[in-house]
Write a protein that holds these residues in place. Sequence first.
Motif, PDB file in Angstrom:
ATOM      1  N   CYS A  90       0.311  12.081  -0.567  1.00 33.24           N
ATOM      2  CA  CYS A  90       0.773  10.893   0.152  1.00 33.24           C
ATOM      3  C   CYS A  90       2.291  10.740   0.072  1.00 33.24           C
ATOM      4  O   CYS A  90       2.859   9.894   0.773  1.00 33.24           O
ATOM      5  CB  CYS A  90       0.089   9.639  -0.398  1.00 33.24           C
ATOM      6  SG  CYS A  90      -1.687   9.570  -0.020  1.00 33.24           S
ATOM      7  N   ILE A 169      -7.168   6.008  -1.023  1.00 38.92           N
ATOM      8  CA  ILE A 169      -6.385   5.145  -0.131  1.00 38.92           C
ATOM      9  C   ILE A 169      -5.824   3.935  -0.869  1.00 38.92           C
ATOM     10  O   ILE A 169      -5.197   3.076  -0.240  1.00 38.92           O
ATOM     11  CB  ILE A 169      -7.220   4.681   1.083  1.00 38.92           C
ATOM     12  CG1 ILE A 169      -8.377   3.785   0.642  1.00 38.92           C
ATOM     13  CG2 ILE A 169      -7.712   5.867   1.890  1.00 38.92           C
ATOM     14  CD1 ILE A 169      -9.119   3.133   1.798  1.00 38.92           C
ATOM     15  N   ALA A 246      -4.511  -1.394   1.513  1.00 34.27           N
ATOM     16  CA  ALA A 246      -5.067  -0.036   1.557  1.00 34.27           C
ATOM     17  C   ALA A 246      -5.013   0.517   2.978  1.00 34.27           C
ATOM     18  O   ALA A 246      -4.705   1.699   3.192  1.00 34.27           O
ATOM     19  CB  ALA A 246      -6.498  -0.037   1.033  1.00 34.27           C
ATOM     20  N   ASN A 247      -5.317  -0.336   3.961  1.00 30.37           N
ATOM     21  CA  ASN A 247      -5.243   0.101   5.351  1.00 30.37           C
ATOM     22  C   ASN A 247      -3.799   0.390   5.764  1.00 30.37           C
ATOM     23  O   ASN A 247      -3.528   1.353   6.495  1.00 30.37           O
ATOM     24  CB  ASN A 247      -5.835  -0.974   6.269  1.00 30.37           C
ATOM     25  CG  ASN A 247      -7.314  -1.203   5.997  1.00 30.37           C
ATOM     26  OD1 ASN A 247      -8.020  -0.309   5.553  1.00 30.37           O
ATOM     27  ND2 ASN A 247      -7.777  -2.416   6.256  1.00 30.37           N
ATOM     28  N   TYR A 249      -1.477   1.362   3.755  1.00 29.01           N
ATOM     29  CA  TYR A 249      -1.097   2.586   3.042  1.00 29.01           C
ATOM     30  C   TYR A 249      -1.550   3.824   3.815  1.00 29.01           C
ATOM     31  O   TYR A 249      -0.849   4.844   3.836  1.00 29.01           O
ATOM     32  CB  TYR A 249      -1.720   2.566   1.646  1.00 29.01           C
ATOM     33  CG  TYR A 249      -1.288   3.681   0.737  1.00 29.01           C
ATOM     34  CD1 TYR A 249       0.029   3.769   0.286  1.00 29.01           C
ATOM     35  CD2 TYR A 249      -2.195   4.641   0.297  1.00 29.01           C
ATOM     36  CE1 TYR A 249       0.431   4.787  -0.569  1.00 29.01           C
ATOM     37  CE2 TYR A 249      -1.807   5.660  -0.560  1.00 29.01           C
ATOM     38  CZ  TYR A 249      -0.496   5.732  -0.988  1.00 29.01           C
ATOM     39  OH  TYR A 249      -0.095   6.732  -1.834  1.00 29.01           O
ATOM     40  N   MET A 250      -2.713   3.735   4.448  1.00 26.23           N
ATOM     41  CA  MET A 250      -3.187   4.853   5.263  1.00 26.23           C
ATOM     42  C   MET A 250      -2.235   5.111   6.426  1.00 26.23           C
ATOM     43  O   MET A 250      -2.006   6.265   6.813  1.00 26.23           O
ATOM     44  CB  MET A 250      -4.599   4.562   5.784  1.00 26.23           C
ATOM     45  CG  MET A 250      -5.662   4.519   4.699  1.00 26.23           C
ATOM     46  SD  MET A 250      -7.306   4.162   5.367  1.00 26.23           S
ATOM     47  CE  MET A 250      -7.635   5.666   6.298  1.00 26.23           C
ATOM     48  N   ALA A 255      -2.601   8.396   3.910  1.00 25.75           N
ATOM     49  CA  ALA A 255      -3.747   8.594   3.015  1.00 25.75           C
ATOM     50  C   ALA A 255      -5.018   8.782   3.837  1.00 25.75           C
ATOM     51  O   ALA A 255      -5.256   8.058   4.810  1.00 25.75           O
ATOM     52  CB  ALA A 255      -3.894   7.400   2.084  1.00 25.75           C
ATOM     53  N   LYS A 256      -5.825   9.749   3.423  1.00 31.16           N
ATOM     54  CA  LYS A 256      -6.999  10.121   4.222  1.00 31.16           C
ATOM     55  C   LYS A 256      -8.282   9.505   3.689  1.00 31.16           C
ATOM     56  O   LYS A 256      -8.505   9.434   2.490  1.00 31.16           O
ATOM     57  CB  LYS A 256      -7.136  11.642   4.272  1.00 31.16           C
ATOM     58  CG  LYS A 256      -6.017  12.331   5.030  1.00 31.16           C
ATOM     59  CD  LYS A 256      -6.243  13.823   5.125  1.00 31.16           C
ATOM     60  CE  LYS A 256      -5.148  14.481   5.956  1.00 31.16           C
ATOM     61  NZ  LYS A 256      -5.340  15.935   6.072  1.00 31.16           N
ATOM     62  N   LEU A 257      -9.103   9.081   4.626  1.00 31.33           N
ATOM     63  CA  LEU A 257     -10.453   8.606   4.334  1.00 31.33           C
ATOM     64  C   LEU A 257     -11.338   8.999   5.511  1.00 31.33           C
ATOM     65  O   LEU A 257     -11.183   8.432   6.595  1.00 31.33           O
ATOM     66  CB  LEU A 257     -10.480   7.087   4.139  1.00 31.33           C
ATOM     67  CG  LEU A 257     -11.853   6.467   3.853  1.00 31.33           C
ATOM     68  CD1 LEU A 257     -12.326   6.891   2.478  1.00 31.33           C
ATOM     69  CD2 LEU A 257     -11.802   4.945   3.935  1.00 31.33           C
TER      70      LEU A 257
END
Length: 310
Positions: A90, A169, A246-247, A249-250, A255-257
């Motif tokens: 990240c 994430i 968290a969203n 940060y993606m 960041a992958k989810l």
Amino acid sequence: MAGGSIFIRAVAAAVLLLNLHDALAFTPASSSRIAPSPSASATATTSSSSSSSSSSSSSSLNLFSFGKKPVVEEKVVVPAAIPGIGDEGCALPSPSGVNTLDEKLQALVFLKIYAALAAGTYLLNAFLGDITLQYEWVQNWRYTWPLLGFVYVLAGATHFTLEKEYVNIYPAKGAWGFWNLPGTPEFHVRWTGVAEILGGLGLLIGGGYDAFAPPYTQFPNVLTPAGIGYDAAAGLFLLTLAVTPANIYMYTHGAKLPMETPDGEVGPEIPVAGHAIRGAMQVVLLALLYQMGDGTFDSIAAGTFGCPTC
């Protein structure tokens, strides 16, 4: 005659002593009669001792290492960082490029996203409030509350079945130049999962009771007079705001989810347009949850808690 005999005996004794001396001074390695020097003797002794010690050590090594494979030092290969996975991944340039900016600019982007979500939620909530008052049929959407509660219960359960994915994430310490909450990422993933499950159960039970129970019945309230369904919706509204970093940060750090596809490949990157669509969907969710928990927020503003009539 006696004197000559004595002389002969003396000569014979001298010859015998001379021969004995030569015999003692003779060395087999050389035909010359030279006595070995002390230094040469010491060197020979040391060399012999060293050879004996080496032979003993070698035989000891062979004895204890018999049947064993030689130890080979393995080289540790550090895998390269994968974009969007882990703190190292990240830290690599994200598709949005936000994490390559100065930390002050990153913090400004973070605040702008929150401000856009707040403005969008406020405007949509006002619109939903108006049409709910004008059109009675719009109120029928309350029958979907139990379904939404069931979805939240399932989503909360994934915080434990897919914990590593959610940890990925969670914003790293120092993200945007200010993120540094106490507690481990695993702790935050778990408590938000528990909160989602409880909030979902509140919607499932309370919302189902409010939607299908006879109007003259009253379900025991716990937090406010508005009812468990409203309280659960208000709690999920606040929870959605709490997990929004968290969203973000993606988007800002890529960041992958999920981190990995079912085929074992690296998880896909979400394009900037995909993040914009998800942001719009989050505005809709926040506005709906606020509408559902409006009675609870009114009770809290009035300072009324519990169930005065129960």
